[in-house]
Design a protein around this motif. Sequence first.
Motif, PDB file in Angstrom:
ATOM      1  N   SER A  30       0.824  -1.216   0.000  1.00 48.48           N
ATOM      2  CA  SER A  30       0.000   0.000   0.000  1.00 48.48           C
ATOM      3  C   SER A  30       0.853   1.259   0.000  1.00 48.48           C
ATOM      4  O   SER A  30       0.447   2.302  -0.535  1.00 48.48           O
ATOM      5  CB  SER A  30      -0.932   0.009   1.222  1.00 48.48           C
ATOM      6  OG  SER A  30      -0.205   0.233   2.429  1.00 48.48           O
ATOM      7  N   TYR A  55       1.553   2.720  -3.514  1.00 46.38           N
ATOM      8  CA  TYR A  55       0.402   3.424  -4.094  1.00 46.38           C
ATOM      9  C   TYR A  55       0.174   4.768  -3.410  1.00 46.38           C
ATOM     10  O   TYR A  55      -0.117   5.776  -4.057  1.00 46.38           O
ATOM     11  CB  TYR A  55      -0.855   2.556  -3.983  1.00 46.38           C
ATOM     12  CG  TYR A  55      -0.900   1.411  -4.947  1.00 46.38           C
ATOM     13  CD1 TYR A  55      -1.345   1.597  -6.257  1.00 46.38           C
ATOM     14  CD2 TYR A  55      -0.481   0.144  -4.564  1.00 46.38           C
ATOM     15  CE1 TYR A  55      -1.394   0.538  -7.145  1.00 46.38           C
ATOM     16  CE2 TYR A  55      -0.534  -0.924  -5.453  1.00 46.38           C
ATOM     17  CZ  TYR A  55      -0.975  -0.720  -6.749  1.00 46.38           C
ATOM     18  OH  TYR A  55      -1.026  -1.765  -7.636  1.00 46.38           O
ATOM     19  N   SER A 100       0.599   8.350  -5.306  1.00 41.44           N
ATOM     20  CA  SER A 100      -0.618   9.170  -5.415  1.00 41.44           C
ATOM     21  C   SER A 100      -0.472  10.532  -4.763  1.00 41.44           C
ATOM     22  O   SER A 100      -0.974  11.541  -5.269  1.00 41.44           O
ATOM     23  CB  SER A 100      -1.800   8.426  -4.778  1.00 41.44           C
ATOM     24  OG  SER A 100      -2.021   7.191  -5.394  1.00 41.44           O
ATOM     25  N   LEU A 142      -4.379   6.728 -10.123  1.00 41.63           N
ATOM     26  CA  LEU A 142      -4.681   5.416 -10.683  1.00 41.63           C
ATOM     27  C   LEU A 142      -5.270   5.533 -12.089  1.00 41.63           C
ATOM     28  O   LEU A 142      -4.974   4.708 -12.965  1.00 41.63           O
ATOM     29  CB  LEU A 142      -5.643   4.662  -9.763  1.00 41.63           C
ATOM     30  CG  LEU A 142      -5.073   4.237  -8.399  1.00 41.63           C
ATOM     31  CD1 LEU A 142      -6.165   3.603  -7.542  1.00 41.63           C
ATOM     32  CD2 LEU A 142      -3.915   3.263  -8.572  1.00 41.63           C
ATOM     33  N   SER A 150      -2.628   5.872 -14.690  1.00 44.50           N
ATOM     34  CA  SER A 150      -1.612   4.823 -14.751  1.00 44.50           C
ATOM     35  C   SER A 150      -1.893   3.743 -15.790  1.00 44.50           C
ATOM     36  O   SER A 150      -1.018   2.932 -16.096  1.00 44.50           O
ATOM     37  CB  SER A 150      -1.454   4.164 -13.371  1.00 44.50           C
ATOM     38  OG  SER A 150      -2.641   3.464 -13.021  1.00 44.50           O
TER      39      SER A 150
END
Length: 603
Positions: free
Chosen positions: A320, A323, A327, A430, A433
């Motif tokens: 996690s 990400y 982000s 996301l 991506s």
Amino acid sequence: MVQSLPKRSEVKIEETWNLKDLFASEKEYKDAYTEIEKNVPVFVEKYKGKLDSANVIIDALEEYQSLYMKFSLLGNYARLAITEDQSNTEAQMRAGQFSSLAGKVASQTSFVDSELLEMPTELLEEAAKLDSSYENYLVKLLERKKYTLHPEVEKVLAAYSPTFDAPYNLYETTKLLDISFPDFEVNGKPYPLSYVSFENDWEAETDTVLRRAAFEAFSSKLKEYQHTTAKTYDIALQQEKTTADLRGYDSVFEYLLFDQEVDRSLYNRQIDLITKELAPHMRKYAKLLQKVHGLDKMTFADLKIALDPNYEPTITIEESKKYINESLSVMGDKYLEMVDRSYKERWVDFAQNEGKSTGAFCSSPYGSHPYILISWSSRMNEVFVLAHELGHAGHFYFAHQEQNLFNSRPSLYFIEAPSTMNEMLVANHLLKSSDDPKFKRWVISSIVARTYYHNFVTHLLEAAYQRKVYERVDQGQNVNAEILNAYKREVLEEFWGDSVEITDGAELTWMRQPHYYMGLYPYTYSAGLTISTQVAKRILNEGQPAVDEWLEVLKAGGTKSPVELAKMAGVDITTDEPLRDTIAYIGSLIDELESLTEEIDSK
């Protein structure tokens, strides 16, 4: 498959938070507790009846702030320890002991505000000029003057303040200790059930028979406690109504909105517009879920399923971090440093265990670092939840560096903007991506099902229900389980129309949320997300200048009103344009989900 929860002593230490950063040992905690007990009477002796000059006022406020910072650390230690395991006897006793201390301290120090309000306004203005860091505190104090009672009355009320928390504490005890869910059976096979497993897993279970059976079993057990929970809630409501009347507010709404620094028009607009204009979009989303899953009908128990459950990835705690970092990188190095520390220094309690509080929250004690509670289920949507709580952490991490204790916390109306902002940043990252239709559909459905459903539907419908409750209380009436169930069902049926069958048990949803014991809190989720949606768009379109302005908003803490903070970020919440634009944006996401589904199905 859902497993029975382990005891707290059985979870991995690296998945728990480190409360030793607050107090390294129980002895250190007790020493600090004793120090507060000794220092408060000294403070009272030094300043009570002597706040007669600008210099003395500033000296008193500085010592007052120092006392409360240490007091806050004690309170956070006691509260956080009980939330990790409500069944821990030592934590229960510590929390009870602190509650008693809180009442004494509040009563003994109540003279500060009472005596300041008896001083000439000119003297307070002189004090504010002497040290501008206390200007905000003094200005807000003066605004409360007409609602302040006689000093002796304030002292008595302060002494009783811990008992005002009793309904919430009783609710949590009932919910997390007394309610014990038995296994439920499907086709002769038993499955474990708990508050955590239902909200983290069973609600999103892909097997329709299992999911609906879990909902039925969960609701059946809740129903056994509906009368106790309703009476607990009614006590909290009557306390708020009595306080509003005693202090001279026109209504309980005016009382509860006063500290939020917004008027009732902003509150009503948020509920009325979303209930009316978002409902058609969400009904379309419900129909899409029904079609994709081939359901015979769409029920309330089906609303939390993923649009494409076969595509939803699982993720470890360690994974996690990648990400989250990617982000939130747009927020800059100092923000990422905070995120990195949260993992390395164990600011986050990830573990799932018996007795742990449900949901997720962030607590940010002044003078220490933030703490986050979450029950990690390894679903990818937990990244959004963690990013949300890190948004709260980042907010206070920066505000505490720039503001004193009295200036660090903004209005409740604004409090969810930084948290939901991080969810938007995760979604934006996301989406950029990959161009794969299935991945895009998963990301957009996560935004709709997690970010917007949670904040614009779940909490907003709580707010619509809550408004009905407070309107009744304002008329001098009480509530019981029958009335609360009827109000909740009415709100759900109005919003979902004939697109969703409001299953028996859905009306008990009011029993699941602690927010009702926190005043007019639920509607602020949609208010915050309205602001963050607009700011996220600015960041996408304008880049660094919009980021820099947002960081300044975080640093401002509670020195400005919600309208002023939003304006600093380039959003005008005095009009309905930001809210209508956000609702339209949600509608466009659902339209895109329909298009992507058609594209995927045609291949």
